[in-house]
Design an enzyme around this catalytic site. Sequence first.
Site, PDB file in Angstrom:
ATOM      1  N   GLU A 117       6.819  -4.927   7.648  1.00 35.22           N
ATOM      2  CA  GLU A 117       5.968  -3.911   8.270  1.00 35.22           C
ATOM      3  C   GLU A 117       6.439  -3.434   9.640  1.00 35.22           C
ATOM      4  O   GLU A 117       6.239  -2.259   9.988  1.00 35.22           O
ATOM      5  CB  GLU A 117       4.526  -4.430   8.372  1.00 35.22           C
ATOM      6  CG  GLU A 117       3.793  -4.538   7.046  1.00 35.22           C
ATOM      7  CD  GLU A 117       4.059  -5.845   6.306  1.00 35.22           C
ATOM      8  OE1 GLU A 117       3.448  -6.056   5.257  1.00 35.22           O
ATOM      9  OE2 GLU A 117       4.893  -6.655   6.791  1.00 35.22           O
ATOM     10  N   ASP A 153      -0.209  -7.462   7.449  1.00 37.80           N
ATOM     11  CA  ASP A 153      -1.665  -7.479   7.353  1.00 37.80           C
ATOM     12  C   ASP A 153      -2.106  -8.014   5.992  1.00 37.80           C
ATOM     13  O   ASP A 153      -1.382  -8.771   5.366  1.00 37.80           O
ATOM     14  CB  ASP A 153      -2.225  -6.082   7.633  1.00 37.80           C
ATOM     15  CG  ASP A 153      -1.701  -5.031   6.656  1.00 37.80           C
ATOM     16  OD1 ASP A 153      -0.788  -5.336   5.867  1.00 37.80           O
ATOM     17  OD2 ASP A 153      -2.203  -3.891   6.675  1.00 37.80           O
ATOM     18  N   GLY A 200       0.473  -5.121   0.829  1.00 40.77           N
ATOM     19  CA  GLY A 200      -0.763  -5.163   0.053  1.00 40.77           C
ATOM     20  C   GLY A 200      -0.630  -5.941  -1.232  1.00 40.77           C
ATOM     21  O   GLY A 200      -1.613  -6.509  -1.734  1.00 40.77           O
ATOM     22  N   GLY A 202       0.824  -1.200   0.000  1.00 37.05           N
ATOM     23  CA  GLY A 202       0.000   0.000   0.000  1.00 37.05           C
ATOM     24  C   GLY A 202       0.859   1.251   0.000  1.00 37.05           C
ATOM     25  O   GLY A 202       2.011   1.228   0.435  1.00 37.05           O
TER      26      GLY A 202
END
Length: 385
Positions: free
Chosen positions: A145, A153, A122, A73
């Site tokens: 992350e 995630d 992502g 992302g």
Amino acid sequence: MDSHCNFNKQFNQVIVEGDSFYKKVILNRPDKLNSLSYGMISELSKHFRAIEMDPTVKIVILKGNGKAFCAGGDVVSVVGSMFSGHWSFGASFYKKQLQLDYLLATYKKPLLSFIDGMVMGGGAGLSLHGRFKIVTENTVFASPEVAIGLFPDCGASYFLSRLPGYFGEFLGLTGARLDGAEMLNCGLATHFVFSKDLALLEKALETQTSPDMTSINQILSNFAQKPIIKESSTFKRSEIINKCFSKDTVEEILLALEQEARIKSETWIIMAIKSIKSGSPISLKITLRSIREGRTQNLSECLIREYTICCNIARATASTDLYEGRRAILVDKDKKPKWEPSKLELVSFDMVQSCFSGIDEDDWKYLQLPVRNHTMHNAFSSSNL
């Protein structure tokens, strides 16, 4: 007409090509390593829903333009919008992203992800939940992350927790990179194809006029290779990884690694220790708990939980580390984040617990995922969606 097509290819961040039988969905933000903007996620959601409803389309390919498949992302933009506005901007982005991941995980048509280049965050969510995951010698996977105050995630707590032994904990806590051969062997990928052969594979798949899995598998097997894993690969260090990363806490994992380093000073152990020590302490504890909980949850439960954690991190419920990580790693790039809390032992159980709890303000709601009568198999478990 040609100039209009060229304009679309140059400026559209998502391109759709193909005829009535097959579609290619292409991430087209190569200057940003195809990192996902809010607009891209909206476009992808719209296109994938339309393609799924089109009875003439039998097969779908997802790939990226440029050197990366998708670096994740667009954290700089998303966190910037939260910093200057409200944390719920980030929540809206995450909600749309996780709903797209779930759509692709339950997609009713054969979906083949061509992961040629970098895939993180992502990008892993887009590609690693589907049935066919094709990697190459150019593929690089990582879950880095914790280095920016986040946690793995987009369903990572689902697919990392299902890797052999405690390899998922190792990847999530250290951000260690895997190449295509390692991804194939640990189960993150289904096929390895040389990058030079991808265009030929595409042409072969374009002749498919039915969604028959046997035929698709046969085409893939014609191009698939069995790559050799390097002797230095961490995947060949499973005994030590399982010994260290099976511990109950991050502190115990770090201590076990330091003990191993005194016995044999292998580069990967030193790098693992360095990575963990430089990561956000609260992110490390969130990551370990998230992966451990993911082991006993299905994909939808993992996504719902991850959304709750993401919202709490965006809201700075227990820490502002995401905002500091963005500054230090992605904006100022001094690589000297000042984490708060600054040490693992200062991160209490209640701090971590607060990030897993629902938010009782701002009209917040748990992530809602639609009931989908999917016919496709998820690659990790056919019943866990």
